[in-house]
Design a protein around this motif. Structure first.
Motif, PDB file in Angstrom:
ATOM      1  N   ALA A   1      -1.777   7.890  17.597  1.00 28.49           N
ATOM      2  CA  ALA A   1      -1.773   8.542  15.779  1.00 28.49           C
ATOM      3  C   ALA A   1      -2.280   7.224  15.347  1.00 28.49           C
ATOM      4  CB  ALA A   1       0.107   8.700  16.412  1.00 28.49           C
ATOM      5  N   ASN A   2      -2.493   7.514  14.129  1.00 31.08           N
ATOM      6  CA  ASN A   2      -2.507   6.842  12.879  1.00 31.08           C
ATOM      7  C   ASN A   2      -0.732   6.302  12.145  1.00 31.08           C
ATOM      8  OD1 ASN A   2      -3.804   5.318  11.183  1.00 31.08           O
ATOM      9  ND2 ASN A   2      -4.158   6.682   9.569  1.00 31.08           N
ATOM     10  N   VAL A   3      -0.268   5.292  12.921  1.00 30.51           N
ATOM     11  CA  VAL A   3       0.684   5.389  11.619  1.00 30.51           C
ATOM     12  C   VAL A   3       0.641   4.635  11.028  1.00 30.51           C
ATOM     13  CG1 VAL A   3       3.507   4.225  12.313  1.00 30.51           C
ATOM     14  CG2 VAL A   3       1.964   5.611  14.560  1.00 30.51           C
ATOM     15  N   LEU A   4       1.206   4.553   9.795  1.00 35.15           N
ATOM     16  CA  LEU A   4       0.901   3.468   8.343  1.00 35.15           C
ATOM     17  C   LEU A   4       2.076   3.233   8.153  1.00 35.15           C
ATOM     18  CD1 LEU A   4      -1.322   5.593   8.015  1.00 35.15           C
ATOM     19  CD2 LEU A   4      -0.890   5.814   5.393  1.00 35.15           C
ATOM     20  N   THR A   5       1.323   1.474   8.147  1.00 35.57           N
ATOM     21  CA  THR A   5       2.687   0.894   7.442  1.00 35.57           C
ATOM     22  C   THR A   5       2.151   0.618   5.895  1.00 35.57           C
ATOM     23  OG1 THR A   5       3.162  -0.249   9.470  1.00 35.57           O
ATOM     24  CG2 THR A   5       4.064  -1.481   7.765  1.00 35.57           C
ATOM     25  N   PHE A   6       4.101   1.153   5.302  1.00 34.57           N
ATOM     26  CA  PHE A   6       2.998   0.910   3.994  1.00 34.57           C
ATOM     27  C   PHE A   6       4.663  -0.414   3.234  1.00 34.57           C
ATOM     28  CE2 PHE A   6       2.220   4.871   2.598  1.00 34.57           C
ATOM     29  CZ  PHE A   6       2.578   5.857   3.424  1.00 34.57           C
ATOM     30  N   GLY A   7       3.558  -0.951   2.211  1.00 31.85           N
ATOM     31  CA  GLY A   7       4.620  -1.896   1.498  1.00 31.85           C
ATOM     32  C   GLY A   7       5.391  -0.862   0.303  1.00 31.85           C
ATOM     33  N   ALA A   8       6.016  -2.036  -0.239  1.00 35.70           N
ATOM     34  CA  ALA A   8       7.123  -1.661  -1.363  1.00 35.70           C
ATOM     35  C   ALA A   8       6.901  -0.711  -2.390  1.00 35.70           C
ATOM     36  CB  ALA A   8       7.676  -3.322  -1.579  1.00 35.70           C
ATOM     37  N   GLY A   9       5.635  -1.428  -2.704  1.00 31.14           N
ATOM     38  CA  GLY A   9       4.959  -0.378  -3.937  1.00 31.14           C
ATOM     39  C   GLY A   9       4.653  -0.895  -5.264  1.00 31.14           C
ATOM     40  N   SER A  10       4.042  -1.204  -5.782  1.00 38.08           N
ATOM     41  CA  SER A  10       4.065  -1.911  -7.140  1.00 38.08           C
ATOM     42  C   SER A  10       3.864  -0.689  -8.334  1.00 38.08           C
ATOM     43  CB  SER A  10       2.398  -2.307  -7.622  1.00 38.08           C
ATOM     44  OG  SER A  10       1.859  -3.050  -7.024  1.00 38.08           O
ATOM     45  N   ARG A  11       4.904  -0.572  -9.382  1.00 35.75           N
ATOM     46  CA  ARG A  11       5.421  -0.247 -10.240  1.00 35.75           C
ATOM     47  C   ARG A  11       3.926  -0.032 -11.118  1.00 35.75           C
ATOM     48  NH1 ARG A  11       8.932   4.147 -10.937  1.00 35.75           N
ATOM     49  NH2 ARG A  11      10.389   3.987  -8.982  1.00 35.75           N
ATOM     50  N   LEU A  12       3.471   1.049 -12.019  1.00 37.81           N
ATOM     51  CA  LEU A  12       2.540   0.977 -13.146  1.00 37.81           C
ATOM     52  C   LEU A  12       3.238   1.693 -14.332  1.00 37.81           C
ATOM     53  CD1 LEU A  12       0.088  -0.234 -14.215  1.00 37.81           C
ATOM     54  CD2 LEU A  12      -1.118   1.830 -13.329  1.00 37.81           C
ATOM     55  N   THR A  13       3.351   1.468 -14.783  1.00 39.19           N
ATOM     56  CA  THR A  13       3.602   2.160 -16.489  1.00 39.19           C
ATOM     57  C   THR A  13       2.806   1.855 -17.080  1.00 39.19           C
ATOM     58  OG1 THR A  13       5.975   1.355 -16.132  1.00 39.19           O
ATOM     59  CG2 THR A  13       5.994   2.244 -18.352  1.00 39.19           C
ATOM     60  N   VAL A  14       2.013   2.654 -17.996  1.00 35.98           N
ATOM     61  CA  VAL A  14       1.051   2.407 -18.970  1.00 35.98           C
ATOM     62  C   VAL A  14       1.521   3.517 -20.115  1.00 35.98           C
ATOM     63  CG1 VAL A  14      -1.650   3.485 -19.760  1.00 35.98           C
ATOM     64  CG2 VAL A  14      -0.838   2.611 -17.126  1.00 35.98           C
ATOM     65  N   LEU A  15       1.368   1.862 -21.404  1.00 34.67           N
ATOM     66  CA  LEU A  15       1.817   2.797 -22.409  1.00 34.67           C
ATOM     67  C   LEU A  15       0.576   3.472 -23.818  1.00 34.67           C
ATOM     68  CD1 LEU A  15       4.670  -0.595 -23.219  1.00 34.67           C
ATOM     69  CD2 LEU A  15       4.729   1.684 -22.035  1.00 34.67           C
TER      70      LEU A  15
END
Lengths: 115, 113
Positions: free
Chosen positions: A101-115
């Protein structure tokens, strides 16, 4: 417990600017991924990377996007000229090379806001 | 066409009850079905996986079933707690898909004290 780290946690940018999101995958993992999640929507696959090259990319991953593993630890996602619709959470993930199985470990994420 | 669907409505249950979430799919033949938990503003966290030749898998208060005939997995949380409140995602996995998981939209679970 080993973890995937992502920087920055939040980036605000003007439309048309270049953005680089950075990730440090787990050290003994060999598959790397970028996913995107627009608020309230599903996790969307962008690209997978193995053995220093892209192994698969989605339709979303057009010429504005690129990935790089510039050294032995970092894995980056570059958006060349951001659009409003690129605003989302971007998650990096990594997984071991395994025949199972391909179990993924994720990071906490980067929130990108484009104005 | 290929689809993966989870309970579309948010699930609200009382603390102590069992929460049951569903994951249905069509026109896929996964070797594994994985379940992840996602908290707001965070990345998904792997919880449990079940193989195509397994009917049931347990881990502490979690139980997953997999019916490849019905093309369905059920995810149960027994003796639920407010801390179990999160979105739960299922993902299909098979070696021939270039190691890319196919994700459901997720089911939001709220456990009320």
């Amino acid at each position: 417990e080993p973890e995937v780290t992502q920087t920055p946690s939040h980036q605000v940018t003007q439309m048309g600017q270049e953005v680089i999101l950075r990730c440090v995958p787990i050290s003994n993992h060999l598959y790397f991924y970028w996913y995107r999640q627009i608020l309230g929507q599903k996790v969307e696959f962008l690209v997978s990377f193995y053995n220093n090259e892209i192994s698969e990319k989605s339709e979303i991953f057009d010429d504005q996007f690129s990935v790089e593993r510039p050294d032995g630890s970092n894995f980056t996602l570059k958006i060349r000229s951001t659009k409003l619709e690129d605003s989302a959470m971007y998650f990096c993930a990594s997984s071991e090379l395994s025949s199972g199985a391909n179990v993924l470990t994720f990071g906490a994420g980067s929130r990108l806001t484009v104005l | 066409s290929q689809k993966i669907e989870q309970n579309s409505e948010a699930l609200n249950i009382q603390e102590g009850k069992t929460a049951t979430l569903t994951c249905n799919y069509t026109n896929y033949s996964p070797a594994y079905l994985q379940w992840y938990r996602q908290d707001p503003g965070r990345g998904p966290v792997f919880l449990l996986l079940i193989r195509e030749n397994e009917k049931e898998k347990r881990k502490e208060r979690l139980k997953v079933t997999f019916d490849t005939t019905l093309k369905q997995s059920l995810f149960h949380i027994t003796a639920s707690q407010p801390a179990d409140s999160a979105t739960y995602l299922c993902a299909l996995d098979w070696a021939g898909n270039n190691r890319k998981l196919i994700w459901g939209l997720g089911t939001s679970l709220a456990v009320n004290p």
